[in-house]
Design an enzyme around this catalytic site. Structure first.
Site, PDB file in Angstrom:
ATOM      1  N   ASN A  49     -12.993 -35.289  43.940  1.00  0.00           N
ATOM      2  CA  ASN A  49     -12.715 -33.861  43.783  1.00  0.00           C
ATOM      3  C   ASN A  49     -14.023 -33.099  43.641  1.00  0.00           C
ATOM      4  O   ASN A  49     -14.759 -33.296  42.679  1.00  0.00           O
ATOM      5  CB  ASN A  49     -11.858 -33.622  42.528  1.00  0.00           C
ATOM      6  N   GLU A  50     -14.347 -32.264  44.617  1.00  0.00           N
ATOM      7  CA  GLU A  50     -15.478 -31.332  44.511  1.00  0.00           C
ATOM      8  C   GLU A  50     -16.803 -32.008  44.161  1.00  0.00           C
ATOM      9  O   GLU A  50     -17.607 -31.454  43.411  1.00  0.00           O
ATOM     10  CB  GLU A  50     -15.185 -30.243  43.472  1.00  0.00           C
TER      11      GLU A  50
ATOM     12  N   GLU B 112      -2.941 -28.992  37.405  1.00  0.00           N
ATOM     13  CA  GLU B 112      -4.028 -29.551  36.602  1.00  0.00           C
ATOM     14  C   GLU B 112      -3.806 -29.119  35.167  1.00  0.00           C
ATOM     15  O   GLU B 112      -3.389 -27.981  34.909  1.00  0.00           O
ATOM     16  CB  GLU B 112      -5.394 -29.067  37.083  1.00  0.00           C
TER      17      GLU B 112
ATOM     18  N   CYS C  24     -11.052 -31.013  37.955  1.00  0.00           N
ATOM     19  CA  CYS C  24     -12.197 -31.529  37.191  1.00  0.00           C
ATOM     20  C   CYS C  24     -11.806 -32.626  36.212  1.00  0.00           C
ATOM     21  O   CYS C  24     -12.675 -33.369  35.745  1.00  0.00           O
ATOM     22  CB  CYS C  24     -12.888 -30.379  36.464  1.00  0.00           C
TER      23      CYS C  24
END
Length: 831
Positions: free
Chosen positions: A385-386, A64, A253
């Site tokens: 994602n999350e 990332e 994120c």
């Protein structure tokens, strides 16, 4: 497979032969001074039992763009802000001339004279003027004798000479290069050969006449595998040395935050967008720019094509992640625009065509034109994602999955379980995933070393018939050797459960030491050096010694000694101003231990954190709405079996309030975090030596201006929590943090048994190993990582380094003493 922990007293070993290790590197740490500190263990292997098969892609890496992992990191470009696109949207301090100094007259323009529509800004440089770039860290790193390719796009109505110089404070680092520029936008190129090595280089471009400049670049010729638009060699080689089974990218994120719109005139050229793959392919000068979620600019010079190419170069499976149109990472919004959802679903189908389609397909042609006619062989893709909104996420996930399965039924579509290892969101997400017959679920968690030692058995009870697990992000909170030890102990449980956990990757991967947003990280670097953390050495040892199947084994455990939960109490805030009143601590028998209504000040409290505390109107008020962890404490660390009452009121800020109990010191405590994570959920967290783990979590928020009554009941190691008189939840913290863990695997190619043992305690572990009658060679290869628990690898000192040795006297039953604070792999050949 079953796992037995047979607790033994400290006694002399009664079985086996003693084996002798002949070291071929530096000596391991000495034995403890007192024999009574040594704990005895047994490991019993059952070679006839069937263990889980381990896939070739068990361990991988997650890239990332955080901590300047891409620009200023893995992406080899030496010029920072090469296209003059930096903006306050990226960071409040940025301007289009960040990292540039001007000699004479220069102006960044955004008008119709630009290079192309997606490259919005360019530099107008007046005759006789120059601009100089400072690069990253201390400057541009160049090495004597190596070649560096300079390029610039320029436009000049009248003929002009552009002069590029490479220098530092001492003088020139290479012979100046001159190019003649005339007419509309053209890319001009030249090559420097560095005459000296410097970490403080500067690249200057001067113009004899008026000129427009864009995409000012200096690229090392020596990139990883000599790929064009390539990767920084030392960083790529460190990743390749892990032999990763997969590369997950680009986030994180970056994927599920910001606007889901594209980068176009219709969307207003939005600069805070989710990471969208089409922004990142094609010629670099035509790629979009974007604000990075972590607080800087991302140029997309390192884009999807480069990710796929890198995965191929290191022999790994590519695993891209696309946005699900539900934001996370504290934003928590679901996009309801049907047209936008359909566009993102089509983008995902186009991505698969880009990766796998023939060179004459629409997107396969784009790939081929970039230099790769052969398909990349994409088999797995993550959606989302999350996400903290499990129902909203899963409804959209199903739309993506249905579309992908209709056109590409062989692709594995990966869902996720939110941002935590447990709690309401986690449980709801897993229920939806099971009911929806999802193939694989991505779990993420960052917890304390103690949590990892306690949860080696996490996947023992997972449903073998349910979705497989992709542990896409995990780490213990720190880069010391004690963190690596805890992760190693946990990884033995991952391997033992390889029939459930099919993929696992530590995170984050990279960190530029001068641009850190998140720690810990696996590989650290600056502009001239890189080094693996203690965690890197653990990952490398496991990833290069996986084996093909688990050989069932059992080990004895360490006697657990734990009394009641003890500690003082505390109050804190995080990016919030809050007021506290009517604090009472009462022993279980009704004896008052503490009472404070703050009518006489706050003399009973000790300020150990940040922020600004004052007594105002009979309340204890923390006034700084930006400060984090503003802890004040009161009471006796020996308190046990008590009731804590607090009245709390949020005054302003992003979150709620924190009420602590079981406080031992500034790094070891429990706290009830009410309205955390941007006021989206509440949780109880346990901190041990500064590393936190979540024990219980629920969605919810705290209202500004409302007074809340908070009660915490501590009995033994059981804790019950009440909010406004209603039971909110509870937990029992009685799980032992077992420091001695092991797993045994078999390598089909070599026939080796690989006995992997973690001893995460400050005493040697003298161990009887019974291989169950297996005929073995008399020697074994030993690889050991051992260091002081607080040791940290740095650029100049790497105390956590593998030591290899030869072990003699090996048979089906032998003894071995595992050093204190160690990870040891024994590779034993079978006859």
């Amino acid at each position: 497979m079953s796992r037995t922990a047979r607790t033994r007293t400290r006694a002399h070993l009664r079985t086996g032969l003693t084996a002798t290790a002949l070291l071929t590197a530096a000596a391991l740490p000495p034995a403890p001074a007192h024999a009574e500190d040594v704990t005895d263990y047994t490991i019993t292997v059952d070679p006839g039992a069937e263990g889980a098969a381990i896939g070739d892609t068990m361990y991988g890496v997650f890239f990332e763009d955080i901590n300047r992992a891409a620009d200023g990191g893995l992406y080899a470009e030496l010029v920072q802000n090469r296209s003059f696109e930096y903006s306050t949207a990226d960071h409040g301090s940025y301007t289009p001339l960040t990292s540039w100094t001007v000699g004479g007259t220069a102006e960044v323009r955004n008008d119709s004279g630009r290079l192309n529509e997606r490259n919005r800004n360019y530099l107008s440089l007046a005759a006789g003027s120059s601009v100089t770039n400072t690069g990253y860290n201390t400057g541009l790193r160049v090495e004597r004798g190596k070649r560096y390719d300079f390029s610039v796009w320029a436009r000049a109505e009248r003929g002009t000479t552009l002069t590029a110089t490479l220098k530092d404070a001492v003088g020139e680092l290479g012979t100046a290069r001159r190019v003649a520029a005339k007419g509309d936008w053209v890319q001009y190129k030249a090559t420097f050969t560095a005459t000296r090595t410097s970490n403080r280089g500067r690249l200057a471009v001067a113009s004899s006449g008026d000129a427009a400049l864009d995409m000012v670049s200096l690229f090392p010729r020596d990139t990883y595998k000599n790929q064009p638009n390539g990767l920084r060699k030392d960083l790529a080689e460190k990743i390749a040395a892990l032999k990763p089974g997969f590369v997950r990218f680009p986030g994180g994120c970056l994927v599920n935050t910001g606007s889901m719109e594209d980068y176009s005139e219709a969307s207003g050229w939005q600069r805070k967008r989710s990471y969208q793959w089409k922004d990142t392919v094609g010629p670099v000068e035509e790629r979009a720019t974007n604000a990075n979620f972590w607080g800087y600019n991302q140029s997309y010079g390192l884009g999807y094509y480069e990710y796929f190419r890198f995965a191929e170069d290191v022999g790994a499976m590519p695993l891209p992640v696309v946005p699900a149109l539900v934001t996370g990472c504290g934003q928590n919004r679901a996009t309801d625009d049907e047209a936008l959802l359909k566009r993102h679903i089509q983008d995902t189908l186009d991505l698969i065509e880009f990766a796998n389609g023939p060179a004459n397909s629409t997107w396969g042609k784009v790939r081929a034109e970039m230099g790769h006619r052969k398909p990349f062989g994409l088999t797995h893709i993550g959606v989302g994602n999350e996400e903290n909104l499990p129902h909203e996420f899963f409804a959209r996930f199903q739309r993506f999955r249905a579309a992908i399965e209709a056109e590409y039924p062989d692709i594995t579509v990966i869902s996720n379980s939110g941002p935590d290892d447990s709690g309401t969101t986690f449980d709801t997400a897993w229920q939806l995933n099971r009911e929806g017959d999802v193939d694989m679920v991505d779990e993420h968690y960052y917890n304390s070393p103690r949590w990892f030692l306690q949860n080696n058995d996490r996947y023992d009870s997972y449903d073998r018939g349910g979705p497989k697990v992709f542990l896409g992000e995990y780490a213990s909170q720190g880069n010391a050797w004690k963190n690596g030890l805890a992760e190693a102990a946990f990884m033995t449980g991952l391997e033992r459960n390889a029939d459930v956990v099919e993929l696992a990757s530590y995170a984050p991967l990279l960190a530029n030491e001068d641009y850190v947003q998140w720690s810990p990280d696996m590989i650290w670097f600056n502009n001239h050096a890189s080094w693996g953390s203690a965690d890197y050495e653990v990952q490398k040892l496991f990833m290069t010694n996986v084996g093909d199947r688990v050989v069932p084994s059992e080990a004895s455990g360490t006697p657990d000694v734990s009394g009641p939960l003890t500690g003082a109490v505390g109050l804190s805030t995080w990016a919030t101003s809050a007021a506290y009143d009517d604090v009472r601590v009462t022993a279980a028998d009704g004896t008052p231990l503490l009472g404070d209504d703050f009518s006489d000040g706050a003399a009973q409290w000790t300020h150990t954190g940040g922020g600004s505390w004052t007594v105002q109107d009979g309340q204890y008020l923390q006034t700084d709405a930006t400060a984090e962890n503003t802890m004040v404490t009161a009471g006796d660390p020996a308190w046990q079996n008590y009731d804590l009452h607090v009245r709390a009121t949020k005054k302003s800020g992003k979150e709620g309030f924190l009420v602590a109990f079981g406080v031992k010191d500034t790094g070891t405590y429990y706290w009830w975090n009410l309205g955390g994570w941007n006021n989206t959920r509440s949780a109880v967290e346990q901190a041990v030596d500064g590393g936190k783990s979540t024990l219980i979590s629920k969605a919810g928020s705290i209202e500004t201006g409302r007074a809340y009554d908070i009660d915490i009941k501590v009995r033994g190691r059981q804790v019950t929590l009440y909010l406004d008189g209603q039971e909110w939840g509870g937990f029992t913290d009685d799980k032992p943090a077992e420091p001695f863990r092991q797993v045994v695997t078999e390598d089909d190619r070599t026939g080796d048994l690989i006995v992997k043992v973690v001893n995460a305690q400050p005493a040697e572990a003298r161990t009887a190993i019974d291989l169950g009658g297996v005929r073995t060679a008399s020697t074994a290869r030993v690889t050991t990582l051992a260091a002081d628990a607080d040791a940290v690898n740095t650029e100049t000192d790497t105390p956590v380094t593998p030591v290899t040795s030869t072990l003699r006297g090996v048979s089906d039953r032998f003894t071995y003493t595992f050093p204190a604070h160690s990870v040891t792999f024994l590779r034993i050949k079978q006859r």
